[in-house]
Design a protein around this motif. Structure first.
Motif, mmCIF file in Angstrom:
data_model
loop_
_atom_site.group_PDB
_atom_site.id
_atom_site.type_symbol
_atom_site.label_atom_id
_atom_site.label_comp_id
_atom_site.label_asym_id
_atom_site.label_seq_id
_atom_site.Cartn_x
_atom_site.Cartn_y
_atom_site.Cartn_z
ATOM 1 N N LYS A 15 -4.076 -18.692 37.064
ATOM 2 C CA LYS A 15 -4.921 -17.517 36.814
ATOM 3 C C LYS A 15 -4.206 -16.230 37.216
ATOM 4 N N ARG A 18 -1.506 -15.456 34.678
ATOM 5 C CA ARG A 18 -2.131 -15.039 33.414
ATOM 6 C C ARG A 18 -2.583 -13.588 33.494
ATOM 7 N N ARG A 41 -6.268 -13.844 27.909
ATOM 8 C CA ARG A 41 -7.435 -14.719 27.961
ATOM 9 C C ARG A 41 -6.964 -16.171 28.002
ATOM 10 N N ARG A 42 -7.864 -17.048 28.460
ATOM 11 C CA ARG A 42 -7.520 -18.466 28.528
ATOM 12 C C ARG A 42 -7.142 -19.015 27.160
ATOM 13 N N GLU A 43 -7.925 -18.642 26.144
ATOM 14 C CA GLU A 43 -7.653 -19.176 24.809
ATOM 15 C C GLU A 43 -6.325 -18.691 24.251
ATOM 16 N N ALA A 46 -3.673 -20.842 25.989
ATOM 17 C CA ALA A 46 -3.742 -22.188 25.405
ATOM 18 C C ALA A 46 -3.123 -22.222 24.019
ATOM 19 N N THR A 53 -8.061 -25.113 24.474
ATOM 20 C CA THR A 53 -8.608 -24.226 25.505
ATOM 21 C C THR A 53 -9.305 -25.033 26.595
ATOM 22 N N TYR A 56 -6.710 -26.376 29.012
ATOM 23 C CA TYR A 56 -6.200 -25.328 29.896
ATOM 24 C C TYR A 56 -7.267 -24.906 30.911
ATOM 25 N N THR A 57 -8.515 -24.841 30.489
ATOM 26 C CA THR A 57 -9.598 -24.475 31.399
ATOM 27 C C THR A 57 -9.690 -25.467 32.552
ATOM 28 N N GLU A 60 -7.035 -24.695 35.121
ATOM 29 C CA GLU A 60 -7.362 -23.556 35.980
ATOM 30 C C GLU A 60 -8.503 -23.876 36.937
#
Length: 288
Positions: A15, A18, A41-43, A46, A53, A56-57, A60
Motif C-alpha cells: 500500500k 502504491r 488504485r488497486r485495480e 493489478a 484485482t 491483489y486486494t 494488501e
C-alpha cells in the motif's frame, strides 16, 4: 515477526509503495477528476501486473503470501529498487532471484537476410533500449554511417540528440526527437533494471535540456508506424513512411523499414541514394 505479522507488513508495504506512484510514472493516463487518495488504485496495479484485482486486494489485506512470479511482476510495476524487492520477497517467505544480466543482442539471421535483400528500401533492426543492432547500406546512406559509431553509442535516441546533423536531416526534428524519447520511456517500463538504459537516460538528461524536459513529461509511445520528412544532402526532400516488423524469435528485435510510393519523387530519390551508396563503403556491417 510471526507469519501473520509478515503478511500484514507485506500488505502495508504494498500500500505504501502504491501510494508513492502516480499514473504517469507507469504510463497510464491521468483520468478525469481528483483522486480521493494519492497514488495508484488497486485495480490499476493489478492490471499492470496481469493479476485480478481480488488477488491483489487479498495481498494488501495480508491474507495471502503471493507467488514468486506475482511478486516479481509487482516489484516491476511498483518500481521497487533492489533492497525493496528483497524485502518484499522476504516478507512473503520467498527468495528473490537477482535480475539476470542481459547478454549482448545479436541480430536474428532471418532479419539480417531479409534486410540485406531490401536493396531499394532503407532498413534497420532496433533492439532493446532503441539500440541499432543492424542496418543495410541504404539506411546508412539515409541516416548516418552507423558502422563509424562505437557500438556502445549506437543508439537511435542518443544519435538524434548528440549528432548535430540529425537536426538538419529531419524536417521536424523536435517531433521526431520527442517521439523517440516517448519510445525510450516505453523501453524503460519494460526493463526498469537495465543499467545501460539508466546510464543513457542520465547522460542525455545532463547533456540536453530538451531531453531532460521531455523525459520528465512521462509521455510513452510504441515503435509502430509513421511518416517522416527528411532533407537529405544527396537525395533532396524525402517523405518516407516507416513501419515495424517484430521478430517472432525475439520480440526485442524490430525491423524498421522506410518506404515510398512507386513513381513518387521520394521513390526516385531513394533510387538516386541507392546508386550513390553503391559507390561507397556502406555495407551495413558493423566495425567495432
Amino acid at each position: 515477526m510471526s507469519p501473520d505479522a509478515h503478511l500484514n507488513e507485506l500488505g502495508e508495504f504494498l500500500k505504501a509503495r502504491r501510494a508513492e506512484l502516480g499514473t504517469r510514472a507507469v504510463g497510464l493516463p491521468d483520468g478525469a477528476g481528483p483522486r480521493r487518495v494519492p497514488g495508484l488504485r488497486r485495480e490499476e496495479v493489478a492490471g499492470l501486473a496481469a493479476i485480478s484485482t481480488d488477488y491483489y486486494t487479498r495481498l494488501e489485506q495480508g491474507r495471502i503470501q503471493g507467488s514468486a512470479p506475482v511478486l516479481e511482476a509487482l516489484a516491476r510495476v511498483l518500481h521497487l529498487d533492489d533492497d525493496q524487492r528483497d524485502y518484499l520477497f522476504g516478507l512473503a517467505g520467498k527468495e528473490a532471484a537477482r535480475p539476470r544480466r542481459r547478454s549482448r543482442q545479436k541480430v536474428q539471421p532471418q532479419l539480417r537476410r531479409l534486410m540485406d535483400d531490401l536493396t531499394a528500401t532503407p532498413a534497420v533492426v532496433m533492439g532493446r533500449r532503441m539500440d541499432v543492432i543492424a542496418w543495410n547500406s541504404l539506411a546508412a546512406a539515409l541516416v548516418t554511417d552507423f558502422a563509424r559509431i562505437p557500438e556502445k553509442h549506437r543508439n537511435y535516441t542518443r544519435i538524434l540528440f548528440t549528432d548535430p546533423a540529425m537536426r538538419t536531416l529531419y524536417a521536424d526534428w523536435e517531433t521526431v526527437a520527442r517521439t523517440s524519447v516517448a519510445q525510450l520511456r516505453m523501453e524503460a517500463a519494460k526493463y526498469p533494471d537495465d543499467p545501460r538504459l539508466t546510464a543513457l537516460v542520465g547522460e542525455l538528461s545532463v547533456q540536453d535540456p530538451d531531453f531532460r524536459a521531455w523525459w520528465a513529461a512521462h509521455q510513452v509511445a510504441a515503435l509502430r508506424v509513421g511518416t517522416k520528412t527528411l532533407h537529405h544532402p544527396v537525395a533532396g526532400e524525402l517523405v518516407l513512411d516507416w513501419d515495424t516488423l517484430t521478430a517472432s524469435t525475439d520480440p526485442d528485435q524490430q525491423l524498421v523499414v522506410w518506404t515510398a510510393e512507386v513513381g513518387s519523387p521520394t521513390h526516385d530519390g531513394l533510387r538516386i541514394l541507392a546508386s550513390w551508396a553503391a559507390d561507397r563503403d556502406l555495407s551495413g556491417r558493423p566495425v567495432d
